[in-house]
Design a protein around this motif. Structure first.
Motif, PDB file in Angstrom:
ATOM      1  N   GLY A 202       0.831  -1.212   0.000  1.00  0.00           N
ATOM      2  CA  GLY A 202       0.000   0.000   0.000  1.00  0.00           C
ATOM      3  C   GLY A 202       0.861   1.256   0.000  1.00  0.00           C
ATOM      4  O   GLY A 202       0.579   2.219  -0.726  1.00  0.00           O
ATOM      5  N   LYS A 203       1.955   1.221   0.782  1.00  0.00           N
ATOM      6  CA  LYS A 203       2.838   2.404   0.850  1.00  0.00           C
ATOM      7  C   LYS A 203       3.473   2.675  -0.511  1.00  0.00           C
ATOM      8  O   LYS A 203       3.592   3.813  -0.941  1.00  0.00           O
ATOM      9  N   CYS A 204       3.902   1.588  -1.189  1.00  0.00           N
ATOM     10  CA  CYS A 204       4.535   1.771  -2.508  1.00  0.00           C
ATOM     11  C   CYS A 204       3.538   2.356  -3.498  1.00  0.00           C
ATOM     12  O   CYS A 204       3.871   3.254  -4.275  1.00  0.00           O
ATOM     13  N   ILE A 205       2.297   1.831  -3.464  1.00  0.00           N
ATOM     14  CA  ILE A 205       1.295   2.320  -4.421  1.00  0.00           C
ATOM     15  C   ILE A 205       0.988   3.792  -4.144  1.00  0.00           C
ATOM     16  O   ILE A 205       0.892   4.612  -5.065  1.00  0.00           O
ATOM     17  N   GLU A 210       1.573   9.414  -5.699  1.00  0.00           N
ATOM     18  CA  GLU A 210       1.924  10.794  -5.360  1.00  0.00           C
ATOM     19  C   GLU A 210       3.162  11.278  -6.122  1.00  0.00           C
ATOM     20  O   GLU A 210       3.582  12.408  -5.963  1.00  0.00           O
ATOM     21  N   GLY A 211       3.767  10.377  -6.903  1.00  0.00           N
ATOM     22  CA  GLY A 211       4.965  10.749  -7.664  1.00  0.00           C
ATOM     23  C   GLY A 211       6.160  11.006  -6.775  1.00  0.00           C
ATOM     24  O   GLY A 211       7.023  11.822  -7.119  1.00  0.00           O
ATOM     25  N   SER A 212       6.239  10.339  -5.619  1.00  0.00           N
ATOM     26  CA  SER A 212       7.356  10.558  -4.697  1.00  0.00           C
ATOM     27  C   SER A 212       8.683  10.150  -5.329  1.00  0.00           C
ATOM     28  O   SER A 212       8.722   9.201  -6.131  1.00  0.00           O
ATOM     29  N   ALA A 213       9.735  10.836  -4.939  1.00  0.00           N
ATOM     30  CA  ALA A 213      11.058  10.520  -5.474  1.00  0.00           C
ATOM     31  C   ALA A 213      11.507   9.147  -4.963  1.00  0.00           C
ATOM     32  O   ALA A 213      12.187   8.402  -5.653  1.00  0.00           O
ATOM     33  N   HIS A 214      11.108   8.810  -3.740  1.00  0.00           N
ATOM     34  CA  HIS A 214      11.499   7.507  -3.177  1.00  0.00           C
ATOM     35  C   HIS A 214      10.270   6.612  -3.003  1.00  0.00           C
ATOM     36  O   HIS A 214       9.283   7.018  -2.391  1.00  0.00           O
TER      37      HIS A 214
END
Ligand SMILES: Nc1ncnc2c1ncn2[C@@H]1O[C@H](COP(=O)(O)OP(=O)(O)OP(=O)(O)O)[C@@H](O)[C@H]1O
Length: 285
Positions: A202-205, A210-214
């Motif tokens: 869920g965190k990865c999705i 959100e287009g996070s860098a990490h």
């Protein structure tokens, strides 16, 4: 990828063989039917690997002795693979059904209060399709030889183009409310491991949406394995996923618990919370 609470029908929807009732074939069987209908044994090869992720170990469902497979990572491209997993060539639907049956027989399942056959592992089916393309168009294939004429010999010596594609079908173990499933002892440990890996997923999705860098792919083996495939999820899947809703309901639950505890503590000091129609507000002195 099928995600959902335990007992909601993920395994039924993906893995059902449909031998008694053809209309009840699951997505794995239907997908293979389509692939086989669109491939030719002369130019194409279709092969499968099928494994489960059980309590952070990867186990081969087609060769159960292979029960702790390592993940390999290409240091340059970062591509993840599991080279020791058994890969079996599929010639027809019958042989595929046999492989699925073999794999399903080795999948971990247990009887919980919510599902008599609750999957205790995530199952991952990978279908690899390779197609050899022999012909090339004229501009590509004819180039001059020493005498200035196009050489058919040179053409025939050129290596064939091979197109590769991969279908990944994931039957995730269900997220589980322990109070409802009644898991205890070893089953409780399984449920914790399932819930932890689903949280990591869920965190990865969310990070991808959100287009996070990490993106924390390294938090669990499930996300390490699915990492590159998750990156290709269409944006609407990532934005409209039930995992987000579940994260929201956990937040709502914690907030409610906090309010309830606050009301208990504050109540002793003469405070009470009352519902104003849109929010809880303290009343009294
Ligand atoms: N569409 C359906 N029609 C009839 N029965 C169904 C259907 N979907 C699921 N079931 C039945 O509901 C039960 C639970 O389904 P299933 O095991 O597929 O759930 P699940 O989501 O994979 O659960 P878990 O996460 O615990 O593994 C099974 O007995 C299955 O046969």
């Amino acid at each position: 990828m099928a995600y959902g609470q335990t007992g909601t029908g993920k395994t039924f929807t993906l893995g059902k063989l449909g031998e008694e009732d053809i209309a009840a074939r699951g997505i794995m069987v239907r997908a293979m039917e389509d692939i086989l209908a669109d491939t030719s044994p002369t130019s194409d090869s279709v092969s499968v690997s099928y494994f489960q992720l059980y309590m952070e170990t990867i186990q081969d469902l087609l060769f159960p002795g292979n029960d702790n497979i390592a993940i390999a990572e290409d240091p340059k491209s970062g591509d993840v693979s599991i080279p020791a997993a058994t890969v079996v060539e599929v010639r027809d639907q019958k042989s595929f059904l046999e492989l699925l049956r073999l794999g399903d027989a080795h999948r971990f399942a247990a009887n919980t209060k919510l599902n008599t056959e609750s999957s205790r592992s995530h199952a991952i089916l990978m279908v690899h399709v390779r197609r050899s393309i022999n012909g090339r168009n004229d501009s590509e294939s004819s180039f001059p030889s020493d005498n200035g004429q196009s050489s058919s010999l040179v053409k025939s010596l050129r290596p064939p183009i091979v197109r590769k594609s991969k279908l990944v079908v994931v039957d995730l173990a269900g997220s589980e409310r322990i109070d409802k499933s009644g898991s205890e002892g070893h089953m409780l440990e399984e449920a914790k491991s399932i819930n932890l890996s689903l949280t990591a997923l869920g965190k990865c999705i969310n990070s991808l949406a959100e287009g996070s860098a990490h993106v924390p792919f390294r938090d669990s083996k499930l996300t390490r394995l699915l990492g590159t495939h998750l990156e290709s999820l269409p944006a609407w899947v990532a934005q409209d996923n039930s995992m987000k809703k579940e994260a929201f309901s956990s937040y709502w639950l914690l907030s409610s618990l906090y309010l309830w505890l606050s009301s208990l503590c504050l109540g002793g000091g003469g405070y009470k919370l009352s519902w104003t129609g849109s929010w809880w507000s303290p009343v009294g002195g």
